[in-house]
Design a protein around this motif. Structure first.
Motif, PDB file in Angstrom:
ATOM      1  N   SER A  12      18.050  34.116  35.898  1.00  0.00           N
ATOM      2  CA  SER A  12      19.035  35.034  36.685  1.00  0.00           C
ATOM      3  C   SER A  12      20.413  35.355  36.025  1.00  0.00           C
ATOM      4  O   SER A  12      21.001  36.051  36.128  1.00  0.00           O
ATOM      5  CB  SER A  12      19.052  34.479  38.022  1.00  0.00           C
ATOM      6  OG  SER A  12      17.876  34.567  38.840  1.00  0.00           O
TER       7      SER A  12
ATOM      8  N   ALA B 110      21.361  39.075  34.844  1.00  0.00           N
ATOM      9  CA  ALA B 110      22.403  39.813  35.535  1.00  0.00           C
ATOM     10  C   ALA B 110      23.459  40.438  34.548  1.00  0.00           C
ATOM     11  O   ALA B 110      24.311  41.308  34.915  1.00  0.00           O
ATOM     12  CB  ALA B 110      23.402  38.837  36.314  1.00  0.00           C
TER      13      ALA B 110
ATOM     14  N   ASP C 141      13.702  46.036  39.714  1.00  0.00           N
ATOM     15  CA  ASP C 141      14.326  47.363  39.537  1.00  0.00           C
ATOM     16  C   ASP C 141      13.342  48.401  39.013  1.00  0.00           C
ATOM     17  O   ASP C 141      13.981  49.541  38.689  1.00  0.00           O
ATOM     18  CB  ASP C 141      15.610  47.216  38.646  1.00  0.00           C
ATOM     19  CG  ASP C 141      15.569  46.810  37.502  1.00  0.00           C
ATOM     20  OD1 ASP C 141      14.358  46.419  37.171  1.00  0.00           O
ATOM     21  OD2 ASP C 141      16.178  47.085  36.381  1.00  0.00           O
TER      22      ASP C 141
ATOM     23  N   ASP D 287      19.572  37.689  42.112  1.00  0.00           N
ATOM     24  CA  ASP D 287      18.972  38.981  41.776  1.00  0.00           C
ATOM     25  C   ASP D 287      19.373  40.002  42.600  1.00  0.00           C
ATOM     26  O   ASP D 287      19.561  41.163  42.176  1.00  0.00           O
ATOM     27  CB  ASP D 287      17.407  38.960  41.668  1.00  0.00           C
ATOM     28  CG  ASP D 287      16.849  38.042  40.493  1.00  0.00           C
ATOM     29  OD1 ASP D 287      17.638  37.768  39.667  1.00  0.00           O
ATOM     30  OD2 ASP D 287      15.768  37.468  40.578  1.00  0.00           O
ATOM     31  N   SER D 288      19.542  40.037  43.912  1.00  0.00           N
ATOM     32  CA  SER D 288      19.897  40.979  44.736  1.00  0.00           C
ATOM     33  C   SER D 288      21.436  41.089  45.147  1.00  0.00           C
ATOM     34  O   SER D 288      21.824  42.216  45.813  1.00  0.00           O
ATOM     35  CB  SER D 288      19.232  40.700  46.299  1.00  0.00           C
ATOM     36  OG  SER D 288      19.518  39.481  46.711  1.00  0.00           O
ATOM     37  N   HIS D 289      22.182  40.284  44.634  1.00  0.00           N
ATOM     38  CA  HIS D 289      23.642  40.445  44.691  1.00  0.00           C
ATOM     39  C   HIS D 289      24.274  40.746  43.201  1.00  0.00           C
ATOM     40  O   HIS D 289      25.543  41.018  43.226  1.00  0.00           O
ATOM     41  CB  HIS D 289      24.279  39.191  45.042  1.00  0.00           C
ATOM     42  CG  HIS D 289      23.943  39.018  46.736  1.00  0.00           C
ATOM     43  ND1 HIS D 289      22.810  38.474  47.071  1.00  0.00           N
ATOM     44  CD2 HIS D 289      24.710  39.495  47.663  1.00  0.00           C
ATOM     45  CE1 HIS D 289      22.612  38.326  48.525  1.00  0.00           C
ATOM     46  NE2 HIS D 289      24.037  39.036  48.810  1.00  0.00           N
ATOM     47  N   ARG D 290      23.486  40.846  42.216  1.00  0.00           N
ATOM     48  CA  ARG D 290      24.139  41.181  40.897  1.00  0.00           C
ATOM     49  C   ARG D 290      24.910  42.659  40.890  1.00  0.00           C
ATOM     50  O   ARG D 290      24.407  43.356  41.816  1.00  0.00           O
ATOM     51  CB  ARG D 290      23.307  40.911  39.902  1.00  0.00           C
ATOM     52  CG  ARG D 290      22.226  41.874  39.889  1.00  0.00           C
ATOM     53  CD  ARG D 290      21.001  41.689  38.679  1.00  0.00           C
ATOM     54  NE  ARG D 290      20.007  42.329  38.823  1.00  0.00           N
ATOM     55  CZ  ARG D 290      18.709  42.069  38.614  1.00  0.00           C
ATOM     56  NH1 ARG D 290      18.422  40.770  38.440  1.00  0.00           N
ATOM     57  NH2 ARG D 290      17.850  42.972  38.731  1.00  0.00           N
ATOM     58  N   ASP D 291      25.701  42.868  40.053  1.00  0.00           N
ATOM     59  CA  ASP D 291      26.209  44.323  39.825  1.00  0.00           C
ATOM     60  C   ASP D 291      25.352  45.432  39.310  1.00  0.00           C
ATOM     61  O   ASP D 291      25.385  46.448  39.873  1.00  0.00           O
ATOM     62  CB  ASP D 291      27.656  44.281  39.026  1.00  0.00           C
ATOM     63  CG  ASP D 291      28.585  43.288  39.764  1.00  0.00           C
ATOM     64  OD1 ASP D 291      28.556  43.107  40.756  1.00  0.00           O
ATOM     65  OD2 ASP D 291      29.606  42.746  38.961  1.00  0.00           O
TER      66      ASP D 291
ATOM     67  N   PRO E 296      20.485  45.605  41.054  1.00  0.00           N
ATOM     68  CA  PRO E 296      20.123  44.524  41.845  1.00  0.00           C
ATOM     69  C   PRO E 296      18.789  44.668  42.352  1.00  0.00           C
ATOM     70  O   PRO E 296      18.294  45.871  42.623  1.00  0.00           O
ATOM     71  CB  PRO E 296      21.231  44.384  42.854  1.00  0.00           C
ATOM     72  CG  PRO E 296      21.755  45.798  43.113  1.00  0.00           C
ATOM     73  CD  PRO E 296      21.720  46.308  41.809  1.00  0.00           C
TER      74      PRO E 296
ATOM     75  N   THR F 267      16.621  45.636  45.150  1.00  0.00           N
ATOM     76  CA  THR F 267      16.761  46.192  46.283  1.00  0.00           C
ATOM     77  C   THR F 267      15.529  47.150  46.636  1.00  0.00           C
ATOM     78  O   THR F 267      14.784  47.672  45.582  1.00  0.00           O
ATOM     79  CB  THR F 267      17.842  46.961  46.451  1.00  0.00           C
ATOM     80  OG1 THR F 267      18.117  47.589  47.873  1.00  0.00           O
ATOM     81  CG2 THR F 267      18.147  47.966  45.790  1.00  0.00           C
TER      82      THR F 267
END
Ligand code: DC
Length: 233
Positions: free
Chosen positions: A103, A107, A134, A187-191, A194, A196
């Motif tokens: 991760s 990222a 993604d 994985d869901s909070h990276r810039d 992410p 989603t």
């Protein structure tokens, strides 16, 4: 948007250990199109830079761009295999250590750009089914079919534990549980791109259904969308 502008791709995104890989393989077999596990590329990049004890710093980008990763489409197994120095990368990338570090590398913007470009070249040649985090949002935003797969964390941990033990990889329930939770979070909070759910993805929660029910459910969705002709070569 007209369907003719769509990409002949089944994009399967979702949480770590949610069964994306099994669904990808099953759909590849059904439609006789190649399956691609995009996470394998992120795992290999992690393996490659871990082995050199390297984090993102001077020289990282040049090394990444020089990474001479190749792929071959196996039309018998219906999958795309990745090679480095003529060796299948599968031999290196499924260890708990890689799962722990992946991760961080995935990222990084440079790593995402490299991998996305690499994955996009494959669709020039064939319809395909690809799983990742993604695919429906960034790699193939115009994919004809998009799934988003979720499942309860305890169920995902048990399934992953069984898979790893079957491969002879020693591991503990608690470690897997925390790794899956932590990866989902990072994985869901990276810039960049992410994890989603794409607005047009179909979500399946497979916590309380068997693997074959899960796969039937997904196939029925593709049939209901009148999309099978996109994948028959
Ligand atoms: O699918 P997997 O668990 O083998 O993927 C390993 C990691 O790679 C995952 O934790 C996040 C990253 N990944 C990603 O960021 N984007 C993808 N399309 C696929 C994987």
């Amino acid at each position: 948007m007209g369907l003719d502008l769509k990409e002949n791709v089944i994009a399967i995104d979702g949480w770590a250990g949610s069964g994306k890989g099994s669904l990808t393989k099953a759909l590849a077999k059904t439609f006789k199109i190649p399956a691609i596990d995009s996470g394998a590329i992120y795992r290999f990049i992690t393996y490659y830079f871990d082995a050199q004890n390297q984090i993102e710093n001077d020289g990282f980008l040049q090394k990444l761009q020089a990474l001479n990763l190749k792929y071959r489409i196996d039309n018998v197994l219906h999958q795309v295999c990745f090679y480095y120095n003529n060796e299948n990368i599968e031999n290196y990338i499924r260890t708990p250590k890689i799962s722990e570090h992946v991760s961080y590398f995935s990222a990084l913007k440079s790593v995402r750009n490299y991998t996305t470009q690499f994955l996009r070249t494959i669709q020039n040649f064939t319809p395909l089914v690809m799983d990742g985090r993604d695919i429906g949002t960034c790699v193939y935003p115009k994919a004809v079919i998009k799934f988003f797969i979720v499942a309860d964390i305890k169920m995902r941990t048990e399934r992953r534990l069984k898979q790893l033990l079957a491969k002879g990889i020693t591991c503990e329930y608690e470690d897997i549980y925390h790794n899956l939770l932590q990866r989902d979070k990072i994985d869901s909070h990276r810039d960049f791109c992410p994890l989603t759910k794409a607005h047009d993805a179909y979500q399946i929660d497979n916590t309380n259904i068997t693997e074959s029910e899960f796969i039937e459910h997904a196939k029925n969705y593709i049939i209901k969308q009148n999309a099978t002709h996109f994948f028959i070569k």
